[in-house]
Design an enzyme around this catalytic site. Structure first.
Site, PDB file in Angstrom:
ATOM      1  N   LYS A  87      51.451  89.866  33.057  1.00  0.00           N
ATOM      2  CA  LYS A  87      52.420  90.353  32.209  1.00  0.00           C
ATOM      3  C   LYS A  87      53.992  90.013  32.345  1.00  0.00           C
ATOM      4  O   LYS A  87      54.790  89.898  31.053  1.00  0.00           O
ATOM      5  CB  LYS A  87      52.483  91.825  32.319  1.00  0.00           C
ATOM      6  CG  LYS A  87      51.319  92.552  32.121  1.00  0.00           C
ATOM      7  CD  LYS A  87      50.957  92.609  30.713  1.00  0.00           C
ATOM      8  CE  LYS A  87      49.783  93.432  30.207  1.00  0.00           C
ATOM      9  NZ  LYS A  87      49.413  93.379  28.961  1.00  0.00           N
ATOM     10  N   GLU A 109      56.495  99.926  25.775  1.00  0.00           N
ATOM     11  CA  GLU A 109      55.381 101.001  25.950  1.00  0.00           C
ATOM     12  C   GLU A 109      54.493 100.139  27.096  1.00  0.00           C
ATOM     13  O   GLU A 109      54.624  99.182  27.449  1.00  0.00           O
ATOM     14  CB  GLU A 109      54.510 100.728  24.824  1.00  0.00           C
ATOM     15  CG  GLU A 109      53.292  99.623  24.811  1.00  0.00           C
ATOM     16  CD  GLU A 109      53.991  98.202  24.591  1.00  0.00           C
ATOM     17  OE1 GLU A 109      54.869  98.230  24.144  1.00  0.00           O
ATOM     18  OE2 GLU A 109      53.265  97.281  24.960  1.00  0.00           O
ATOM     19  N   SER A 379      43.551  88.012  35.706  1.00  0.00           N
ATOM     20  CA  SER A 379      44.702  88.655  34.839  1.00  0.00           C
ATOM     21  C   SER A 379      45.872  89.350  35.946  1.00  0.00           C
ATOM     22  O   SER A 379      46.894  89.475  35.751  1.00  0.00           O
ATOM     23  CB  SER A 379      44.535  89.333  33.416  1.00  0.00           C
ATOM     24  OG  SER A 379      43.814  90.585  33.804  1.00  0.00           O
TER      25      SER A 379
HETATM   26  C1  LIG Z   1      45.945  93.073  34.910  1.00  0.00           C
HETATM   27  C2  LIG Z   1      45.802  93.252  33.318  1.00  0.00           C
HETATM   28  N1  LIG Z   1      44.725  92.697  32.764  1.00  0.00           N
HETATM   29  C3  LIG Z   1      44.667  92.649  31.377  1.00  0.00           C
HETATM   30  C4  LIG Z   1      45.365  93.632  30.704  1.00  0.00           C
HETATM   31  C5  LIG Z   1      44.985  93.886  29.152  1.00  0.00           C
HETATM   32  O1  LIG Z   1      46.089  93.205  28.386  1.00  0.00           O
HETATM   33  P1  LIG Z   1      46.067  91.860  27.410  1.00  0.00           P
HETATM   34  O2  LIG Z   1      44.528  92.194  26.820  1.00  0.00           O
HETATM   35  O3  LIG Z   1      47.224  92.024  26.713  1.00  0.00           O
HETATM   36  O4  LIG Z   1      45.855  91.016  28.494  1.00  0.00           O
HETATM   37  C6  LIG Z   1      46.438  94.365  31.271  1.00  0.00           C
HETATM   38  C7  LIG Z   1      47.119  95.266  30.573  1.00  0.00           C
HETATM   39  O5  LIG Z   1      47.969  96.044  31.327  1.00  0.00           O
HETATM   40  C8  LIG Z   1      46.587  94.297  32.739  1.00  0.00           C
HETATM   41  O6  LIG Z   1      47.467  95.019  33.477  1.00  0.00           O
END
Ligand SMILES: Cc1ncc(COP(=O)(O)O)c(C=O)c1O
Lengths: 394, 259
Positions: A87, A109, A379
């Site tokens: 993020k 948000e 992620s």
């Molecule tokens: C660790 C992590 N992965 C994925 C996401 C999902 O978001 P996005 O689909 O925009 O990557 C989030 C959202 O808060 C997250 O914290």
């Protein structure tokens, strides 16, 4: 189509927002266009990405997991980025742009609290007052993140309307922006919302995929056969996919299958809008949405707060429609299993969101669908989820 | 009745229009019939009846709560058109809703349902002119007014485009922010009224709650006032709702008569 000249990706995207916001969206588009290739802006952003966020993040060959799942797996370690998730790539970009635009305040948000935390970090680093809206239900299941944000000087506003989750937090952040548009930037956390947000957030997150290109060439001398990323709004997915869209690499967007792939008139027991949603307009963009026959938005559900969203970024809807991207889903139980697999075999505790991507690799490896080499976007890290997981295991 | 006829009538009488909003189905479809009748008795010139959407981003807490009550009470687009058809009003009625409900029903079908239930105009707060092409065309074909909003942030270029497109009346958003009742009239409201130069009637909404404000806004050159949250608040509080709605409508209507 992928530039700023059009507001749409095929028929998806656009700017379905109150008139009050239209001038702000034009201004943002203009300013982003002005700075996105400007050397000074990029030099400063690169500096923060390196010295503050800790980029580049490693691409790690997970040998034991590869053996267990029967496919060669590389992990893109966004869990090692400052704050514990991808993020921050986006919040540093947008907060810097906020500064260049001369805006005095950031609103955002947050779902899991990861984006809110990343906003708090960027806000503090650039000295910009930051306020975050978070569904009340999410403030309860992600208490540590609320505390983290507060420590960094961000005001967290619990949202008690609607389903008290991410979609309601977005509604409330948009309302704040409508009221304070002249001095405030709305720092949206995923590739969702009205143009130019989906394009801009994708560009800021593309640092993930750009790094992977170099890293995998160095390790394998070729691109992977496939890339797998979990998908809520779709920012970590688009970030790793975008630099590969023109390459011969299969792209898999894994949504949250929740407890069941069923829906009622009011709610979905999953968050799989690409897999099962319908064309509609939500939060400023035309995209795939979980909705009932009248167009009322369904409450979504997932063990991973960050995936718990009824919509998805318009570019993903477009890429899915053209067949370039393959939407898939894995459920709460499978994600939990993968969460444990990676922790035990590799000493890496993934976020429950990322665990959905891993779960899909586990499920699909044997079919050959993923080829011989797969890159999985980890992620985020799972520290924030320990309470949830412990609760589930009891 | 078409909206322009109403404004022409009022102009002849040297009055501003009172446009009264409530959310259909708040708290039940039956109550809506009673409340609309009360508003008309109190002197409302045009009824703006909300079709509730699950994610109303342009609305403040008061109207959000009304929408939640309406959805809980079983209001759907099907029930909405049935309710409207049974009203048999002699004044114009406009539907206010968010774009996804129109899109999902099918733009053609939505317009046809408007015509057959007696609706004269459509207001869609999340549909700026850039995205309105299809709906605009269908509205024209069906003789329905598509009512656009202008805001204090609307610049001259956008203003021109909106004024060229808007029919029925132009909805002037009195201030930055979402719907909700307030006590005063902002300076920016008066500036906006002056900036909007058009032959189409101008109606000001967002934040109006009493007769004095209504009178000030008409005196500043507006052709009408739009009042929502103040009425929805009466519904939320309960008691003799119809009586109180009628009384507030009367006070506001008085304000539009005596600038
Ligand atoms: C660790 C992590 N992965 C994925 C996401 C999902 O978001 P996005 O689909 O925009 O990557 C989030 C959202 O808060 C997250 O914290």
């Amino acid at each position: 189509m992928t530039g700023l000249d059009s507001t749409k990706f095929g028929k998806y995207g656009g700017q379905f927002v109150p008139e009050v916001l239209m001038p702000a969206l034009s201004e943002l588009t203009e300013q982003y266009e002005k700075y996105k290739d400007e050397p000074g802006f990029n030099k400063e952003l690169d500096y923060y990405l390196r010295d503050f966020a800790g980029r580049p993040s490693p691409l790690y060959h997970a040998k034991r997991l590869s053996r267990e799942y029967g496919i060669k797996i590389y992990l893109k370690r966004e869990d090692l980025v400052h704050g514990g998730a991808h993020k921050l790539n986006n919040t540093l970009g947008q907060a810097l742009l906020t500064k260049y635009m001369g805006k005095k305040r950031i609103v955002a948000e947050t779902g899991a609290g990861q984006h809110g935390t990343a906003c708090a970090m960027a806000g503090a680093a650039f000295g910009i007052p930051t306020e975050v809206y978070m569904g009340y239900k999410d403030t309860q299941r992600q208490r540590m993140n609320v505390y983290r944000m507060e420590l960094m000087g961000t005001k967290v506003n619990p949202v008690k309307s609607g389903s008290q989750t991410l979609k309601d937090a977005i509604n409330e952040a948009m309302r704040d922006w409508v009221a304070n548009v002249e001095d405030t930037h709305y720092l949206i956390g995923s590739v969702v919302g009205p143009h130019p947000f989906p394009t801009m957030v994708r560009d800021f997150q593309s640092v993930i995929g750009k790094e992977v290109r170099g890293q995998i060439m160095e390790k394998e001398g070729r691109f992977p056969d496939s890339i797998v990323a979990c998908t809520g709004g779709g920012s970590n997915a688009m970030g790793i996919f975008h630099p590969f869209v023109e390459e011969d690499v299969d792209l898999f967007a894994v949504e949250a299958g929740g407890t069941d792939m069923k829906v009622t008139e009011k709610e979905a027991f999953h968050s799989a809008s690409l897999c099962t949603g319908e064309d509609g307009v939500l939060h400023g963009a035309r995209t795939m949405i979980l909705q009932n026959k009248y167009g009322q938005i369904l409450e979504s559900s997932s063990i991973a707060a960050g995936l718990d969203y009824s919509g998805v970024g318009p570019e993903l809807a477009y890429l899915a429609e053209t067949g370039r991207l393959k939407p898939r889903h894995s459920g709460d139980a499978e994600a939990l299993e993968a969460f444990h697999d990676l922790s035990r075999l590799e000493g890496i505790i993934p976020a429950l969101e990322s665990s959905h991507a891993l779960a899909y690799v586990k499920q699909a490896a044997a079919s050959g669908e993923l080829g011989d080499i797969v890159v999985v976007n980890v992620s985020g890290r799972g520290d924030k989820d320990l309470e949830t997981v412990r609760g589930m295991m009891k | 009745m078409r909206i322009y006829e109403k404004f022409r009538q009022l102009k002849a009488r040297k009055e501003g229009a009172l446009i009264a909003y409530i959310c259909a189905g708040d708290p039940t479809p039956e109550a809506t019939k009673e409340y609309v009748t009360a508003l008309v008795r109190g002197g409302a010139d045009i009824i703006e009846l909300g079709l509730p959407f699950s994610d109303p981003v342009a609305d403040g807490p008061t109207i959000q709560a009304g929408i939640e009550r309406a959805l809980a009470g079983g209001m759907t687009p099907d029930v909405y058109f049935k309710t409207v058809a049974s009203l048999h009003l002699h004044i114009p009625l406009v539907v206010m809703t968010y774009y996804n409900l129109i899109f999902k029903r099918g733009i053609e079908k939505f317009a046809k349902d408007c015509v057959s239930s007696g609706i004269s105009g459509i207001i869609v707060p999340d549909l700026p002119p850039e995205e309105s092409g299809e709906l605009d065309e269908v509205c024209r074909d069906n003789g329905i007014d598509l009512i656009f909003l202008v805001a204090p942030t609307t610049n001259e270029g956008r203003m021109k485009n909106i004024l060229a497109k808007g029919t029925g009346f132009i909805y002037l958003v009195a201030r930055l922010g979402v719907t909700g009742a307030r006590a005063d009239v902002a300076l920016s409201t008066k500036e906006l009224i002056e900036r909007v130069k058009t032959k189409t009637p101008k109606a000001v909404g967002f934040g109006i709650s009493n007769g004095r404000q209504a009178s000030e806004i008409i005196a500043a050159g507006a052709d009408g006032v739009i009042v929502g949250s103040a009425f929805v608040d009466i519904i939320a509080k309960g008691g003799d709702v119809a009586g109180k709605l009628e009384a507030l409508a009367r006070e506001l209507k008085e304000g539009t008569r005596s600038p």
